[in-house]
Design a protein around this motif. Structure first.
Motif, short mmCIF file in Angstrom:
data_model
loop_
_atom_site.label_atom_id
_atom_site.label_comp_id
_atom_site.label_asym_id
_atom_site.label_seq_id
_atom_site.Cartn_x
_atom_site.Cartn_y
_atom_site.Cartn_z
N GLY A 11 0.49 -0.80 0.12
CA GLY A 11 -0.13 -0.14 -0.18
C GLY A 11 0.90 1.20 -0.18
N GLY A 13 2.63 2.31 -2.56
CA GLY A 13 2.58 3.29 -3.18
C GLY A 13 3.75 2.62 -4.52
N LYS A 14 3.97 1.22 -4.50
CA LYS A 14 4.87 1.41 -5.18
C LYS A 14 4.44 0.58 -6.76
CE LYS A 14 4.93 -2.99 -3.06
NZ LYS A 14 3.95 -2.64 -2.01
N SER A 15 3.06 0.32 -6.82
CA SER A 15 2.91 -0.46 -7.88
C SER A 15 3.08 0.84 -9.14
CB SER A 15 1.13 -1.07 -8.30
OG SER A 15 1.84 -2.26 -7.24
N VAL A 16 1.70 1.94 -8.36
CA VAL A 16 2.10 3.16 -8.91
C VAL A 16 3.45 4.01 -9.82
CG1 VAL A 16 1.69 6.58 -8.58
CG2 VAL A 16 -0.11 4.13 -7.68
N LYS A 40 -1.06 -10.04 -4.75
CA LYS A 40 -2.37 -8.84 -5.12
C LYS A 40 -2.28 -9.06 -6.59
CE LYS A 40 -1.82 -4.70 -3.38
NZ LYS A 40 -2.00 -3.61 -3.18
N ARG A 46 -2.37 -2.90 -15.00
CA ARG A 46 -2.57 -0.78 -14.86
C ARG A 46 -1.64 -0.63 -16.53
NH1 ARG A 46 -1.73 0.94 -9.22
NH2 ARG A 46 -2.20 -0.79 -8.12
N ASN A 183 7.68 7.94 -0.39
CA ASN A 183 6.02 8.90 -1.81
C ASN A 183 4.99 9.18 -0.28
OD1 ASN A 183 4.08 8.62 -3.48
ND2 ASN A 183 2.88 6.82 -2.70
N PRO A 210 5.31 14.10 -3.93
CA PRO A 210 4.72 14.50 -3.35
C PRO A 210 2.71 13.52 -2.74
CG PRO A 210 4.84 15.42 -4.89
CD PRO A 210 5.79 14.94 -5.41
N ASP A 212 -0.38 13.99 -4.11
CA ASP A 212 -0.77 14.51 -5.57
C ASP A 212 -2.54 13.62 -6.07
OD1 ASP A 212 -1.35 15.69 -8.03
OD2 ASP A 212 1.39 15.44 -8.48
N GLN A 216 -4.59 9.44 -8.35
CA GLN A 216 -5.65 9.16 -8.28
C GLN A 216 -7.20 8.91 -9.59
OE1 GLN A 216 -7.25 9.18 -3.83
NE2 GLN A 216 -5.25 8.27 -3.44
N GLU A 219 -5.13 6.52 -11.79
CA GLU A 219 -6.04 5.14 -11.39
C GLU A 219 -7.60 4.78 -12.23
OE1 GLU A 219 -5.17 4.87 -7.55
OE2 GLU A 219 -4.22 2.99 -7.51
P1 ADP Z 1 1.36 -0.85 -3.35
O1 ADP Z 1 1.83 -1.35 -4.73
O2 ADP Z 1 2.65 -0.69 -3.21
O3 ADP Z 1 0.59 -1.65 -2.78
P2 ADP Z 1 -0.11 1.04 -4.64
O4 ADP Z 1 0.42 1.79 -5.55
O5 ADP Z 1 -0.84 0.19 -5.19
O6 ADP Z 1 0.61 0.44 -3.21
O7 ADP Z 1 -0.49 2.52 -4.10
C1 ADP Z 1 -1.73 2.36 -2.63
C2 ADP Z 1 -2.99 3.50 -3.24
O8 ADP Z 1 -2.20 4.62 -2.93
C3 ADP Z 1 -3.89 3.77 -4.67
O9 ADP Z 1 -4.86 3.63 -4.28
C4 ADP Z 1 -3.24 5.01 -4.93
O10 ADP Z 1 -3.30 5.99 -5.76
C5 ADP Z 1 -2.54 5.74 -3.89
N1 ADP Z 1 -1.06 6.57 -4.17
C6 ADP Z 1 0.12 6.11 -3.76
N2 ADP Z 1 0.77 7.26 -3.75
C7 ADP Z 1 0.41 8.53 -3.93
C8 ADP Z 1 0.50 9.82 -4.36
N3 ADP Z 1 2.13 9.88 -4.16
N4 ADP Z 1 -0.61 10.38 -3.73
C9 ADP Z 1 -1.64 9.61 -3.89
N5 ADP Z 1 -1.59 8.87 -3.80
C10 ADP Z 1 -0.77 8.00 -4.00
#
Ligand code: ADP
Ligand code: MG
Length: 270
Positions: A11, A13-16, A40, A46, A183, A210, A212, A216, A219
């Motif tokens: 959670g 933000g790795k995948s983002v 997951k 994506r 992040n 930041p 941001d 979302q 996404e």
């Molecule tokens: P992980 O892959 O580490 O489990 P995700 O990349 O899926 O996590 O991110 C988890 C959630 O956090 C997502 O729904 C995403 O929208 C939110 N998120 C991540 N980074 C940011 C950011 N910089 N600003 C706003 N939302 C973020």
């Protein structure tokens, strides 16, 4: 060839970040392989046109290991990105880490990852527990440069400390810690704490991304942030990070110096 693994707590933000880096390199004309290694299973999808789902390596192997082929699990996404997802066990059955190990064994057997075929390979790996399975990208020398996504939250730093221990263990495979990607969870996050923590582990913070709202929105559009809002602060931070990553000097990266659990909790005390 750059072989990068993005680790970090669930959670965080790795995948983002991993999918945005992949999309950025591909948009620059590089050939990229993106491997999702989180039970997951939501990383590589994506990158598919219009989002969607894909057959994972575990799905295919559990259907019939004898007919499993590389073509069956390599999917072509936007900008010609080659995507692959490890997949996870049935909830309540099996082990997520084992699935990652199996996936990498399969990719190895099929000789999917090889110099000349890809300019960049990105692994997106869950790092809450760095058991043998989740350490597979380090252990077998698949990934070379390890990046750890952290935030200002103590347990994100705790996970980063554990991942650093694994990186140190596997450094003999040529694995090195490229640094932290911060992040941030909140506007007023304590950046100094993250910088000091990186210093304590003999590494550095490569980027501060930041919080941001565009992340979302991207996404919801089933796009990465660099495609959806390239001018946004998060996209700009990720694009600058992408350049730093490929410019990294493996020889110059010091061995991480993770803290003991006791030292860690002492460190985060106010
Ligand atoms: P992980 O892959 O580490 O489990 P995700 O990349 O899926 O996590 O991110 C988890 C959630 O956090 C997502 O729904 C995403 O929208 C939110 N998120 C991540 N980074 C940011 C950011 N910089 N600003 C706003 N939302 C973020
Ligand atoms: Mg993920």
């Amino acid at each position: 060839m750059h072989r990068i693994a993005i680790y970090g707590k669930g959670g965080i933000g790795k995948s983002v970040i991993a999918t945005a880096l992949t999309a950025h390199y591909a948009q620059q004309g590089q050939s990229v392989l993106h491997v999702g290694c989180d039970p997951k299973g939501d990383s590589a999808p994506r990158l598919l046109e219009g989002g969607g789902t894909m057959e994972t390596v575990l799905d295919m192997l559990s259907r019939n290991p004898n007919t499993a082929s590389a073509q069956g699990v390599l999917h072509t996404g936007r900008h010609g990105i080659v995507c692959c997802e490890a997949g996870g066990p049935e909830p309540g059955l099996g082990c997520g880490g084992r699935g990652v190990a199996k996936t990498l064994e399969f990719l190895d057997e099929m000789e999917v990852i090889s110099d000349g075929d890809q300019d960049v390979v990105v692994f997106d790996v869950l790092g809450d527990v760095v058991c043998g399975g989740f350490a597979a990208p380090l252990r077998r020398g698949f990934a070379e440069q390890i990046l750890i996504v952290v935030s200002e939250e103590p347990m994100a730093l705790f996970a980063a400390n554990n991942i650093s221990k694994a990186v140190k263990t596997y450094s003999r495979n040529g694995v090195f810690l490229g640094g932290f990607i911060a992040n941030l969870k909140s506007e007023g996050a304590d950046r100094d704490l993250i910088n000091r923590f990186a210093e304590a582990l003999s590494t550095r913070v490569l980027a501060f991304i930041p919080r941001d709202p565009e992340v979302q929105l991207a996404e919801r559009r089933r796009l990465t942030i660099v495609e959806s809002a390239p001018e946004s602060p998060a996209a700009k931070a990720i694009m600058a990070l992408a350049e730093d990553i490929v410019g990294a000097d493996a020889e110059a990266a010091p061995l991480p110096t993770p803290l003991s659990d006791e030292e860690f909790f002492e460190f985060i005390k106010e």
